[in-house]
Structure formats: structure tokens, C-alpha cells
Design a protein around this motif. Structure first.
Motif, short mmCIF file in Angstrom:
data_model
loop_
_atom_site.label_atom_id
_atom_site.label_comp_id
_atom_site.label_asym_id
_atom_site.label_seq_id
_atom_site.Cartn_x
_atom_site.Cartn_y
_atom_site.Cartn_z
N TYR A 248 0.81 -1.21 0.00
CA TYR A 248 0.00 0.00 0.00
C TYR A 248 0.85 1.27 0.00
N CYS B 62 -5.54 5.42 0.87
CA CYS B 62 -4.66 4.26 0.72
C CYS B 62 -4.90 3.72 -0.68
N PHE C 155 -6.18 5.89 11.09
CA PHE C 155 -6.79 5.52 9.81
C PHE C 155 -6.50 4.05 9.50
N LEU C 156 -5.24 3.63 9.66
CA LEU C 156 -4.87 2.25 9.37
C LEU C 156 -5.60 1.28 10.29
N GLU D 64 -8.56 1.84 11.83
CA GLU D 64 -9.98 1.84 11.47
C GLU D 64 -10.24 1.00 10.24
N GLN D 65 -9.33 1.05 9.28
CA GLN D 65 -9.52 0.34 8.02
C GLN D 65 -8.95 -1.09 8.07
N GLN D 66 -8.39 -1.45 9.23
CA GLN D 66 -7.81 -2.78 9.43
C GLN D 66 -6.75 -3.09 8.36
N LEU D 67 -5.89 -2.10 8.12
CA LEU D 67 -4.79 -2.24 7.17
C LEU D 67 -3.50 -2.49 7.94
N VAL E 201 -8.17 1.89 -1.96
CA VAL E 201 -8.49 0.87 -0.96
C VAL E 201 -9.35 1.47 0.16
N ALA E 202 -8.99 2.67 0.60
CA ALA E 202 -9.71 3.32 1.70
C ALA E 202 -9.43 4.82 1.66
N SER E 203 -10.32 5.59 2.27
CA SER E 203 -10.14 7.04 2.29
C SER E 203 -10.85 7.64 3.50
N LYS E 204 -10.37 8.80 3.92
CA LYS E 204 -10.96 9.46 5.09
C LYS E 204 -10.58 10.94 5.09
#
Length: 395
Positions: free
Chosen positions: A2, A19, A81-82, A84-87, A34-37
Motif C-alpha cells: 500500500y 490508501c 486511519f490504518l 480503522e480500516q484494518q490495514l 483501498v480506503a479514504s478518510k
């Protein structure tokens, strides 16, 4: 694998974090979000940042400390963020952070020490220490050292990912500041890019001022839609010399200051809040319209795509469609790139190029003498390139 892109724009409204999947990008040049916030800034924090953008309120001590604090803040927000997104942190190749621009002087002044320069705060060493990840930042200075204006940087992304052989496209960003990239359907034609003027910066500042902070922005342009545009004010504002400057040219919050806004509000004394917002929205549209007519081959533009917060302002979008009745005007989402996340995505990809030593700016847009690799790297835990290569399976 990522890549994390972080963007804090001229509007000072918050921190965008995205991400992207670097494996998909390496294989097919595919941009997979993959994810955003978005992390909204609290009003006190925003005021403290804003103070450091203006000569009469900034200080060396406050700039230095805010540089460190913002870096620490960004690091903490990325970690959250990581989670919350389980990254997995172990799968993150790097964080690429634009930082917060507090000063941008693309031309310089008369003194021998007063050369073109720029300053983005949000120290990357603090981000790295908090996250224990490689961090790339301070992009604009490399372009300026090579004779460029350090902007507009998104032209590199636009030229590489939004080209069409069947249509000439104007990619219009409306964040705090407005900027455009014209990508001709003729692949050999030069890319033209520059800052058109204010984006949301005056609209947002005005609604915060006129509602005593109750509203941060004009949701969908609903308040402006109820107002009356004062055309004579728009015409007066369009007399600013910036709009006739030759290319390349860039601008920023240092031009559209609180003082500048107060002068407009005082000039419109007695007008309603709705009228002021309608007039400022029309001003943004007029800067775009006149800029296109002055600097771009208008007849070659078939499509105009809008990204940034302005793409969410329904009233602003309506005025743009009226300004360009023969063109397709639509949010950038129609091309598969999320309009509100484009800038953060672009900086994630800029960071990828930095790690590989690949140029990531467009001299024809910035005015630089040559292509350069923008970005500096901080990694408090060792060798960032070795870690990057390991994730890519090279070692």
C-alpha cells in the motif's frame, strides 16, 4: 503493498488520507482506492494554522512549533486511519504527505536574497517517528530549485492518467485555489497548466466569517443560490493584475487573504450573506472562464472535468455549465477518479515515483528547466529504499 497519500489543502478545512493499492498500480497502472478518510480540523486548530499563513500574525516560533505539531498530528491520524480500516502497517510501503502550504512565492522579489521559494509545514521526521514508516514530503522545492514555480503539480497526474485520444480535456481543480490542466487529444501537443485564481478559499472564509463560525462551507451552494450576484463587484475583482500575468503562473492564500476578503465584504456593505456568497461563487467561475479564454485553445476543449471540493457545490457547477454551454462539464468521478480524493491519490503516486527515482513533475506546466524527482524522504527506523524493495519482492 500500500501507499498512503496525505493532503492538507489551501482551504485549511481538514486532512485527506487515502490508501492505494501499489500492486495493482505496478502491474496495470491501475489506480485502486483501498480506503479514504477526511479528518476535519477543529476551528481553533484551523485558526492557528491560518495565523501562520499571514505576515501580520505569523511568527518564527509559532511556525517552527506548528511544523512539528502538524507532523505529529498527521502521524497520529494515519495510524488511526490504518487501525480503522484494518490495514496492516507492515504492508504500507510509504506515507506521502504534501504538508500544509503556509507561504508560496513563485516569482521572488527585487532583493538578491529574495528568490522564488515555498514552505509547507508538517515535518516528515515527526510523521515517521509516530508511524515508524518511511515518509516522503516537501515536494515543491525541487521543482523551484530547477527554475519552476513549484505548481501546479497535479498537471503531471492529469497528463499521465486523464489523456484521451478522442477529446480535448480541461481538468479543473477547485480546492482552496483553482487550477487547470489542458490535455489535448493530440498526444504531441504541450500540456498547459496554471492556477486560475480562487477556488473555495474566499467562499469558505466568507461563510465562516458571516455566520460566526456556525458554518464551515456553503453546503451544495444552497445559501449562494438564494442570493443575487453583484456583477459590478465581480467585474471589479477581475481587474486584479494576476489575471493578466503571462504563463507560467501560480497563486495561493498569500493573495486571497483575510484582508482581501474583508475589503470585498466592506465593499458590499448592506448586502445579505447570500448575496456575498453568490458573488464570490460567481467570481470563482469568472476567473475560470476568463482564464480559459485568455490562455487555452478554447475551441479544442471538448470536456471540462471538476475535482476538489468545488465539485460538490451544486450552484457552482451550475454556473460553470452556464459559462461553458457548448462543453461537457462534469465531476471527475465520471472518468473513474474520485473527485474529492484526487489530490491525495496524486501525492501517493508522486511518492511512489520518488522512491523509484522517477521524475514526477511537468516542466511545461511549472516552468522548470528540466524534469526532476520531487520529494525528500525521512525514515527514522533505517533504510527506506531497502524496505521498499523488500515489499516489492526485490530482496
Amino acid at each position: 503493498m500500500y501507499g498512503i497519500g496525505v493532503m492538507s489543502g489551501t482551504s485549511l478545512d481538514g486532512l485527506d488520507i487515502v490508501c492505494i493499492d501499489l500492486v495493482a498500480y505496478e502491474k496495470n497502472k491501475e489506480i485502486t482506492l483501498v480506503a479514504s478518510k477526511t479528518v476535519d480540523y477543529e476551528m481553533n486548530f484551523k485558526e492557528q494554522l491560518s495565523e501562520q499563513c499571514h505576515n501580520h500574525t505569523a511568527s518564527l516560533a509559532k511556525i517552527t512549533m506548528m511544523n512539528a505539531y502538524l507532523g505529529q498530528f498527521i502521524g497520529e491520524q494515519v495510524i488511526q486511519f490504518l487501525r480503522e480500516q484494518q490495514l496492516l502497517v507492515e504492508k504500507v510501503a510509504f506515507i506521502s504527505s504534501h504538508g500544509q502550504t503556509i507561504f508560496h512565492e513563485p516569482v521572488g522579489a527585487e532583493g538578491i536574497f529574495e528568490i522564488p521559494s515555498t514552505l509547507q509545514i508538517g515535518d516528515i521526521s515527526y510523521i515517521s517517528e509516530v508511524t515508524r514508516l518511511p515518509v516522503i514530503g516537501d515536494f515543491r522545492t525541487a521543482d523551484m530549485a530547477a527554475g519552476g514555480q513549484g505548481a501546479p503539480l497535479l498537471s503531471f497526474f492529469d497528463a499521465n492518467f486523464l489523456y484521451s485520444s478522442s477529446a480535448g480535456r480541461a481538468i479543473q481543480n477547485i480546492g482552496g485555489i483553482g487550477n487547470v490542466t489542458f490535455v489535448s487529444k493530440d498526444e504531441k501537443a504541450p500540456v498547459i497548466s496554471f492556477d486560475t485564481g480562487p477556488g473555495n478559499v474566499l467562499i469558505d472564509s466568507a461563510i465562516q466569517k458571516l455566520t460566526n463560525g456556525e458554518k464551515k462551507f456553503d453546503q451544495n451552494g444552497e445559501m449562494a443560490r438564494k442570493g443575487t450576484i453583484h456583477e459590478q463587484i465581480v467585474e471589479q475583482l477581475m481587474q486584479h493584475p494576476y489575471y493578466e500575468m503571462p504563463l507560467p503562473k501560480t497563486t495561493g492564500r498569500e493573495l486571497y487573504t483575510t484582508h482581501y476578503l474583508n475589503e470585498i465584504v466592506n465593499e458590499m456593505k448592506g448586502a445579505s450573506t447570500e448575496d456575498i456568497l453568490a458573488t464570490l461563487t460567481a467570481y470563482t467561475v469568472e476567473t475560470i472562464k476568463q482564464s480559459y479564454g485568455r490562455y487555452l485553445p478554447l475551441e479544442q476543449i471538448d470536456e471540462i472535468y471538476i475535482n476538489g471540493g468545488g465539485s460538490l457545490n451544486g450552484y457552482l457547477m451550475e454556473l460553470l455549465k452556464q459559462a461553458f454551454p457548448t462543453k461537457k462539464v462534469a465531476p471527475l468521478d465520471g472518468l473513474g477518479v474520485p473527485a474529492v480524493w484526487k489530490e491525495a491519490i496524486a501525492f501517493a503516486l508522486f511518492g511512489y515515483n520518488t522512491m523509484l527515482g522517477i521524475p514526477n513533475q511537468l516542466p511545461s506546466a511549472t516552468g522548470a528547466r528540466r524534469e526532476v524527482v520531487m520529494g525528500k524522504v525521512a525514515y527514522c527506523d533505517g533504510n527506506p529504499l531497502m524496505r521498499f524493495q523488500k515489499l516489492r519482492g526485490e530482496t
